[in-house]
Design a protein around this motif. Structure first.
Motif, short mmCIF file in Angstrom:
data_model
loop_
_atom_site.label_atom_id
_atom_site.label_comp_id
_atom_site.label_asym_id
_atom_site.label_seq_id
_atom_site.Cartn_x
_atom_site.Cartn_y
_atom_site.Cartn_z
N LYS A 4 0.69 -9.97 -1.72
CA LYS A 4 0.05 -9.75 -0.82
C LYS A 4 -1.04 -10.22 0.07
O LYS A 4 -0.65 -10.67 1.26
N GLU A 5 -1.82 -11.99 0.06
CA GLU A 5 -1.76 -13.29 0.66
C GLU A 5 -0.82 -14.21 1.09
O GLU A 5 -0.87 -13.96 2.31
N GLN A 6 0.21 -14.29 0.47
CA GLN A 6 1.62 -14.27 1.36
C GLN A 6 2.06 -13.41 2.40
O GLN A 6 2.42 -14.45 3.30
N LEU A 7 2.14 -12.56 2.15
CA LEU A 7 2.77 -11.74 3.37
C LEU A 7 1.49 -11.53 4.61
O LEU A 7 2.25 -11.39 5.61
N LEU A 8 -0.01 -12.10 3.96
CA LEU A 8 -0.74 -11.91 5.27
C LEU A 8 -1.00 -12.75 6.01
O LEU A 8 -0.90 -12.83 7.04
N PHE A 10 2.27 -14.33 6.31
CA PHE A 10 3.34 -14.68 7.39
C PHE A 10 2.84 -13.77 8.53
O PHE A 10 3.70 -13.79 9.53
N GLY A 11 1.61 -13.15 8.52
CA GLY A 11 1.09 -12.48 10.29
C GLY A 11 1.58 -11.10 9.86
O GLY A 11 1.37 -9.86 11.08
N PHE A 12 1.84 -10.10 8.89
CA PHE A 12 1.72 -8.39 8.88
C PHE A 12 0.90 -8.28 8.26
O PHE A 12 -0.41 -8.59 7.73
N PRO A 13 0.68 -6.85 8.79
CA PRO A 13 -1.03 -6.28 9.45
C PRO A 13 -1.32 -5.61 7.46
O PRO A 13 0.13 -5.81 6.93
N GLU A 14 -2.29 -5.91 7.39
CA GLU A 14 -2.67 -5.27 5.45
C GLU A 14 -2.28 -3.56 5.53
O GLU A 14 -1.53 -3.94 3.87
N LYS A 19 1.47 -0.79 2.38
CA LYS A 19 2.74 0.09 1.86
C LYS A 19 3.72 -0.96 1.81
O LYS A 19 4.69 0.02 0.98
N ALA A 20 4.75 -1.76 1.76
CA ALA A 20 5.39 -2.41 1.71
C ALA A 20 5.08 -3.14 -0.20
O ALA A 20 5.91 -2.67 -0.74
N LEU A 21 4.31 -3.57 -0.59
CA LEU A 21 4.13 -3.41 -2.04
C LEU A 21 4.00 -2.08 -2.59
O LEU A 21 4.48 -2.30 -3.90
N LEU A 32 9.73 -8.18 1.86
CA LEU A 32 9.50 -8.48 2.74
C LEU A 32 11.07 -7.84 3.02
O LEU A 32 11.78 -7.38 4.77
N ASP A 33 11.87 -7.51 1.96
CA ASP A 33 12.80 -6.48 2.48
C ASP A 33 13.05 -5.11 3.56
O ASP A 33 13.18 -4.74 4.40
#
Length: 321
Positions: A4-8, A10-14, A19-21, A32-33
């Motif tokens: 989650k921290e890595q995706l955040l 990358f600039g994605f909204p929380e 939802k992705a996780l 990411l996919d």
């Protein structure tokens, strides 16, 4: 650092990251996919929902391995490796694959270069999807504009047709009014000419009455020119002019004389009947008489012929009460 921290980073909204996780049951690559596949969709901004209780298809039980500790799961249909059952299950639901096996090889974590490359690929896919979506919107806008212009053109053509039809109706109406005016003018002129003839005839009659003689009225030459019928005054016919000297109900001013032709063998009663038809407002009590010599016709004279009464070939009668 967790996924989650890595995706955040990358600039994605929380909300998108959560939802992705949740959809992928964890895992950076799968998240990411999922974000790439659903980029730009409304579901990304919808509130989080309670997980559905419906059962999902699970892959077949992994094949047993040796006594060594299993480190990952492998899809035998596409050879992809997953670090836990949740990721394998997500892959099974997404791809429809069901043949999985356990592996003693651990899934290697992404290096910084792989993370950057994955992020770049994700950003490229997102940008491509946005480009395609923008292109579709532009095409839809062009189609809508074409439809709008065509509809506007159809409306303009219809309005032009209506204007032309209205103009034709107006022209036809104006033409009809002009024709009516011409006919009315012709009738007025004809009436004026007739009045002139009647006035000239009356003057001649009045002059004959003052002189003590009754002269046949000569036909006005304009009557023949205008195609009006010529009155014959042969020995078998008589031409009578009856001048009313009474007030007729429903009429203002003097009443015009009545000029008519009768057969010499018709009776005075026929003349009286004709007078009543010409003067509907005439009362029941009236009499006819000659002007010179003065003679009042009685009820006993009504059965006599005009020849017997001396009213042939012409005569002037006065109508009084």
């Amino acid at each position: 650092m967790g996924d989650k921290e890595q995706l955040l980073e990358f600039g994605f909204p929380e909300l998108h990251v959560d939802k992705a996780l949740k959809a992928t049951n964890g895992g950076l690559q799968q998240a990411l996919d999922w974000l790439s596949e659903n980029a730009g969709k409304p579901l990304l901004d919808e509130p989080m929902e309670t997980p559905s209780s419906e059962p999902t298809e699970t892959p077949n039980e992994p094949a047993p391995v040796s006594d060594e500790q299993a480190q990952s799961l492998v899809c035998n249909e596409c050879n992809k490796q997953f670090k836990n059952e949740e990721l394998a299950q997500y892959h099974a639901v997404k791809s429809g694959h069901t043949d999985f096996a356990q592996s003693t090889e651990a899934v290697k974590p992404l290096s910084e270069d792989e993370k950057k490359r994955k992020l770049a690929e994700l950003q490229d896919r997102i940008a491509e999807k946005r480009r395609l979506r923008d292109e579709e919107e532009k095409q839809d806008q062009r189609k809508n504009e074409i439809l709008r212009r065509k509809a506007g053109q159809d409306i303009s053509e219809q309005q032009e047709r209506l204007k032309e039809e209205q103009m034709k109706r107006d022209i036809e109406k104006q033409k009809q009014l002009k024709d009516d005016d011409r006919r009315a003018t012709a009738r007025i002129k004809q009436q004026i000419e007739q009045d002139k003839r009647d006035r000239a005839e009356r003057l001649i009659k009045e002059k004959a009455e003052r002189d003590g003689t009754v002269q046949p009225v000569k036909e006005h030459t304009s009557m023949l020119k205008q195609g009006l019928p010529k009155i014959e005054t042969s020995a078998t016919q008589t031409r009578l002019q009856i001048r009313p000297m009474v007030q007729i109900k429903g009429q203002d001013g003097p009443v015009r004389p009545i000029t008519c032709v009768f057969e010499a063998d018709q009776t005075l009663k026929d003349v009286i009947k004709h007078v009543k038809q010409q003067l509907p407002g005439l009362g029941h009590h009236f009499k006819l008489s000659t002007s010179f010599p003065r003679k009042d016709f009685a009820t006993s004279d009504e059965s006599k012929t005009l020849r017997e009464l001396g009213l042939v070939p012409n005569a002037a009668l006065i109508l009084t009460e």
